[in-house]
Enzyme design. Structure first.
Site, short mmCIF file in Angstrom:
data_model
loop_
_atom_site.label_atom_id
_atom_site.label_comp_id
_atom_site.label_asym_id
_atom_site.label_seq_id
_atom_site.Cartn_x
_atom_site.Cartn_y
_atom_site.Cartn_z
N CYS A 112 0.42 -1.32 0.10
CA CYS A 112 0.10 0.16 -0.06
C CYS A 112 1.07 1.19 -0.11
O CYS A 112 0.43 1.98 -0.52
CB CYS A 112 -0.89 -0.14 1.51
SG CYS A 112 -0.17 -0.23 2.79
N HIS A 157 1.16 4.50 10.44
CA HIS A 157 1.06 3.43 9.78
C HIS A 157 -0.37 3.11 10.45
O HIS A 157 0.28 2.82 11.74
CB HIS A 157 1.63 2.24 9.12
CG HIS A 157 0.46 1.22 8.04
ND1 HIS A 157 -0.15 0.48 8.84
CD2 HIS A 157 0.96 1.18 6.90
CE1 HIS A 157 -0.15 -0.06 8.14
NE2 HIS A 157 -0.64 0.01 7.04
#
Length: 345
Positions: A160, A187
């Site tokens: 990602c 994150h």
């Protein structure tokens, strides 16, 4: 010429990404693709329940029910299998065109080929592999997907963070030149972290509660970017910090550029790309957002132009948001569609 029937795909692993892929497929409605099987060790009742209800993305936008060993999505049957090994599934009998490997457990070429030897014609992995040679291609949709070899059998959808960063870095390297790059990934917590301190991981930091600390973790982002943009080899550093949120992450990107620039020029380049070559993949905003505003956002990256800074005038800093689940699941479907539509050897 249209395909004579919907493309048949299967999911191996039905966690966060696997369930998002299935949901995104039904929400988008623009893909001639049918999920015919999923393989996961969870019991079928839990699979049905977690398909219907999701704490992050809400209720499934359709009818979900169990019927014997099948999961019915709007009446369409999906075989629910429970094999811990690739060889435990009769993939040939399922007559699939592509397997989306979403468990994250198979990271070498030898491991990936187990699916091929068991009857899977092509495998798309939801993670970067341990080496460039482990797959026939690593793709970031919108950047290099058109370079897919016609004889490819194993393909990685990268990560990602790679999908978020590579389009931006490629664009800015071509426009202003990049000398050095430093990236901090901020994150959301992931399922390799415990809710409370526990013997959960070999990385001792990941034995600590995901929701009581910001936790530095290792990342292969720099290596992943260099695979896609080898011209930046040896000039990228990256680190990652997990934070106590359940979804939506950000990249704090610092760039030393090759010529004088300004925040206005950088933002104009990124805004134009969001409206042009990277439309649908890159978005741009200057509104006063918080991270939760990007939950369920299908873009790979959303540039927050209000946070762009230039110092020096060759030191550029960017803040880029991304839904680490939904954006990536949508790129996986984009790559899957492109691959399925190509003739193969």
């Amino acid at each position: 010429m249209s395909h004579p029937r919907p493309y048949r795909i299967a999911l191996n692993g039905y966690g966060r990404i696997g369930r998002c892929v299935l949901r995104a497929l039904h929400e988008r409605g623009d893909l001639d693709v049918q999920v015919v099987a999923l393989n996961d060790l969870a019991d079928r009742e839990s699979i049905e329940y977690l398909t219907r209800f999701d704490s992050t993305h809400g209720r499934f936008p359709g009818q979900v029910q169990l019927q014997g060993e099948q999961l019915l999505i709007n009446g369409q049957p999906i075989e629910v299998l429970r094999s811990a090994e690739p060889e435990g599934v009769d993939w040939r009998a399922l007559d699939i065109d592509l397997l989306l490997e979403c468990s994250g457990q198979y990271t070498t070429r030898e491991q990936g080929l187990r699916f091929v030897h068991a009857g899977v014609p092509r495998v798309l992995f939801s993670q970067p592999m341990v080496s460039e040679e482990a797959v026939d291609a690593t793709l970031v949709y919108g950047v290099n997907h058109a370079s897919l070899p016609t004889d490819a059998r194993l393909v990685s959808n990268a990560s990602c963070t790679t999908n978020c960063s590579v389009p931006l870095l490629k664009l800015l390297n071509e426009a202003v030149g990049l000398e050095y790059v430093s990236i901090t990934t901020i994150h959301s917590a992931m399922n390799d972290q415990p809710v409370i301190d526990a013997y959960h991981h070999a990385d001792l930091r990941r034995t600590r509660s995901a929701f009581q600390s910001m936790i530095p973790v290792s990342t292969g982002l720099a290596r992943g970017i260099e695979r896609l943009l080898p011209e930046l080899g040896g000039r990228i550093q990256a680190k990652a910090i997990r934070v106590p949120t359940v979804n939506v992450s950000a990249l704090d990107i610092t760039l030393q550029v090759a010529r004088d620039t300004s925040a206005e020029e950088i933002n104009q380049l990124l805004r134009a790309a969001a409206d042009g070559q990277y439309a649908g993949l890159l978005d741009y905003t200057e509104l006063p957002h918080a991270s939760c505003d990007f939950n369920h956002d299908p873009h790979s990256a959303i540039v927050d132009g209000s946070q762009t800074r230039v110092s020096g005038p060759r030191l550029v800093n960017l803040l880029v948001w991304f839904d680490n689940e939904w954006g990536f699941a949508n790129r996986m479907l984009d790559v899957a569609r492109y691959w399925l539509e190509q003739p193969s050897n």
